[in-house]
Design a protein around this motif. Structure first.
Motif, PDB file in Angstrom:
ATOM      1  N   UNK A 116       0.845  -1.517   0.298  1.00 18.07           N
ATOM      2  CA  UNK A 116      -0.129  -0.141  -0.071  1.00 18.07           C
ATOM      3  C   UNK A 116       1.551   1.200  -0.106  1.00 18.07           C
ATOM      4  N   UNK A 117       1.948   0.922   0.739  1.00 13.54           N
ATOM      5  CA  UNK A 117       2.482   2.670   1.073  1.00 13.54           C
ATOM      6  C   UNK A 117       3.691   2.509  -0.402  1.00 13.54           C
ATOM      7  N   UNK A 118       3.895   1.591  -0.630  1.00 15.27           N
ATOM      8  CA  UNK A 118       4.033   0.975  -2.532  1.00 15.27           C
ATOM      9  C   UNK A 118       3.716   2.063  -3.161  1.00 15.27           C
ATOM     10  N   UNK A 119       2.706   1.268  -3.000  1.00 14.17           N
ATOM     11  CA  UNK A 119       1.603   2.253  -4.243  1.00 14.17           C
ATOM     12  C   UNK A 119       1.308   3.404  -3.985  1.00 14.17           C
ATOM     13  N   UNK A 120       0.402   4.420  -3.331  1.00 17.19           N
ATOM     14  CA  UNK A 120       0.687   5.052  -2.677  1.00 17.19           C
ATOM     15  C   UNK A 120       1.576   6.287  -3.312  1.00 17.19           C
ATOM     16  N   UNK A 121       2.840   5.999  -2.776  1.00 18.91           N
ATOM     17  CA  UNK A 121       3.784   6.581  -3.522  1.00 18.91           C
ATOM     18  C   UNK A 121       4.275   6.632  -5.589  1.00 18.91           C
ATOM     19  N   UNK A 122       3.759   5.979  -5.661  1.00 22.82           N
ATOM     20  CA  UNK A 122       4.205   5.595  -6.983  1.00 22.82           C
ATOM     21  C   UNK A 122       3.086   6.345  -8.195  1.00 22.82           C
ATOM     22  N   UNK A 123       1.540   6.663  -7.105  1.00 17.76           N
ATOM     23  CA  UNK A 123       0.904   7.292  -7.728  1.00 17.76           C
ATOM     24  C   UNK A 123       0.843   8.838  -7.298  1.00 17.76           C
ATOM     25  N   UNK A 124       1.674   8.808  -6.118  1.00 19.47           N
ATOM     26  CA  UNK A 124       2.020  10.702  -5.860  1.00 19.47           C
ATOM     27  C   UNK A 124       3.167  10.857  -6.720  1.00 19.47           C
ATOM     28  N   UNK A 125       3.514  10.675  -7.159  1.00 18.18           N
ATOM     29  CA  UNK A 125       4.698  10.974  -8.240  1.00 18.18           C
ATOM     30  C   UNK A 125       4.552  10.986  -9.587  1.00 18.18           C
ATOM     31  N   UNK A 126       3.190   9.339  -9.791  1.00 15.84           N
ATOM     32  CA  UNK A 126       2.597   9.945 -11.704  1.00 15.84           C
ATOM     33  C   UNK A 126       1.907  11.375 -11.595  1.00 15.84           C
ATOM     34  N   UNK A 127       0.972  11.328 -10.393  1.00 12.37           N
ATOM     35  CA  UNK A 127       0.201  12.595 -10.135  1.00 12.37           C
ATOM     36  C   UNK A 127       1.079  14.094 -10.375  1.00 12.37           C
ATOM     37  N   UNK A 128       2.188  13.908 -10.343  1.00 11.52           N
ATOM     38  CA  UNK A 128       2.907  14.800 -10.533  1.00 11.52           C
ATOM     39  C   UNK A 128       4.350  15.069 -11.918  1.00 11.52           C
ATOM     40  N   UNK A 129       4.417  13.693 -12.305  1.00  7.22           N
ATOM     41  CA  UNK A 129       4.548  13.692 -13.568  1.00  7.22           C
ATOM     42  C   UNK A 129       5.973  13.093 -13.628  1.00  7.22           C
ATOM     43  N   UNK A 130       6.091  12.545 -12.439  1.00  2.55           N
ATOM     44  CA  UNK A 130       7.512  11.725 -12.246  1.00  2.55           C
ATOM     45  C   UNK A 130       7.616  10.471 -12.352  1.00  2.55           C
ATOM     46  N   UNK A 131       8.623  10.180 -13.421  1.00  2.00           N
ATOM     47  CA  UNK A 131       8.313   8.687 -13.686  1.00  2.00           C
ATOM     48  C   UNK A 131       9.615   8.123 -13.000  1.00  2.00           C
ATOM     49  N   UNK A 132       8.998   6.143 -13.128  1.00  2.00           N
ATOM     50  CA  UNK A 132      10.144   5.572 -12.480  1.00  2.00           C
ATOM     51  C   UNK A 132      11.197   5.587 -12.789  1.00  2.00           C
ATOM     52  N   UNK A 133      12.468   4.728 -12.663  1.00  2.00           N
ATOM     53  CA  UNK A 133      13.545   4.084 -13.512  1.00  2.00           C
ATOM     54  C   UNK A 133      13.204   3.638 -14.648  1.00  2.00           C
ATOM     55  N   UNK A 134      14.489   3.730 -15.172  1.00  2.00           N
ATOM     56  CA  UNK A 134      13.916   2.473 -16.213  1.00  2.00           C
ATOM     57  C   UNK A 134      13.224   3.461 -17.943  1.00  2.00           C
ATOM     58  N   UNK A 135      13.251   2.068 -18.431  1.00  2.00           N
ATOM     59  CA  UNK A 135      12.853   2.048 -19.920  1.00  2.00           C
ATOM     60  C   UNK A 135      11.393   1.483 -20.503  1.00  2.00           C
ATOM     61  N   UNK A 136      10.382   2.224 -20.395  1.00  2.00           N
ATOM     62  CA  UNK A 136       9.137   1.494 -20.904  1.00  2.00           C
ATOM     63  C   UNK A 136       9.961   0.294 -21.808  1.00  2.00           C
ATOM     64  N   UNK A 137       9.001  -0.925 -21.921  1.00  2.00           N
ATOM     65  CA  UNK A 137       8.785  -2.057 -23.029  1.00  2.00           C
ATOM     66  C   UNK A 137       8.706  -1.409 -24.611  1.00  2.00           C
ATOM     67  N   UNK A 138       9.159  -1.687 -25.432  1.00  2.00           N
ATOM     68  CA  UNK A 138       8.847  -1.782 -26.904  1.00  2.00           C
ATOM     69  C   UNK A 138       7.604  -1.548 -27.329  1.00  2.00           C
TER      70      UNK A 138
END
Length: 276
Positions: free
Chosen positions: A181-203
């Motif tokens: 839950x903590x991990x998902x909330x942090x990810x969702x907050x960053x997504x709202x701010x336009x902050x992507x995670x590290x790494x490149x999406x798949x082709x």
């Protein structure tokens, strides 16, 4: 999923998305999940394996009902009001002494080998992504449906190609439920701010990005030149392969012409090959 369910879950973190965020999904990365969560990609098409899973899910759940004697309430889409989480639960059992979730799976059905993550029947030896899904659903069910009993475990019925039906059990782990839950909330907050995670999406996911007509993006010279070099190399290899195929076909024509109606070909009296 129905069109209505797909609309409801847009922008929310479901079980599959959570496995990507947690880094345990072999097919989807956190970077892929970010593009989906922020609405930047079009819906993807299924494949034979996903189609088989959807078509066979009712049969797998029928088997579980027969094995346990439980009555299952199927296809329960839950979401937390005001929260970022949702879950498409395959089924739940609300009656009886031990209410439980059910997460149906299939593996090794469409020609490929079964997932080696499924181990001894009756245990929790399932792929990590399945454990994460179940723990996510425990949390969503508890908050979205407080009128339901608190689920302490999930049954995972699986149809395994070459084996048959197998049942597993995943117990609730409160610490993991909270950590996810903590991990998902942090990810969702960053997504709202336009902050992507590290790494490149798949082709495959990048090909589904919604493009703005007549728009142009500035890219790095390194990225552009790397693409030019790789694309040129592939083109050159393709041209060379086609050239060699033409030489092979010409040589085959000459050899077969010299063989006439013979089945075999000899050189200096020694049999070297046969047509069949």
């Amino acid at each position: 999923l129905t069109a209505e369910t797909k609309n409801l879950r847009r922008g929310l973190i479901g079980g599959t998305t959570m496995t990507a965020i947690a880094g345990v999904n072999p097919w989807t990365s956190a970077a892929d999940a970010y593009l989906e969560l922020t609405g930047q990609i079009a819906d993807g098409k299924g494949n034979d394996s996903t189609d088989a899973g959807q078509l066979l899910e009712p049969a797998v759940l029928n088997w579980l009902e027969r094995e346990t004697g439980a009555t299952l309430l199927r296809d329960q889409f839950l979401y937390e009001v005001g929260g970022p989480f949702c879950g498409n639960l395959d089924a739940v059992c609300l009656d009886g002494p031990e209410p439980f979730l059910a997460e149906a799976k299939t593996t090794g059905i469409c020609g490929g080998p079964p997932d080696p993550g499924f181990g001894e029947a009756g245990t929790d030896e399932v792929p990590t992504r399945v454990i994460v899904q179940c723990q996510h659903y425990f949390g969503v069910a508890e908050r979205a449906r407080p009128d339901w009993p608190k689920f302490r475990y999930a049954l995972v019925p699986v149809l395994i190609g070459g084996v048959g039906f197998v049942r597993y059990r995943v117990n609730r782990h409160d610490g993991l439920v909270n950590d996810l839950r903590d991990l998902g909330q942090a990810f969702h907050r960053n997504a709202k701010l336009g902050i992507p995670p590290e790494g490149t999406p798949s082709l495959e996911v990048l090909k589904r990005v919604r493009r703005h007509p007549q728009s142009v993006a500035e890219v790095s010279r390194q990225a552009f030149e790397a693409w030019v070099i790789a694309a040129s190399a592939v083109k050159d290899i393709g041209a060379e392969v086609r050239r060699l195929e033409k030489l092979r076909d010409a040589a085959a024509c000459r050899l077969l012409a010299e063989m006439g109606q013979a089945e075999g070909a000899a050189v200096d009296g020694r049999l070297e090959l046969t047509y069949y």
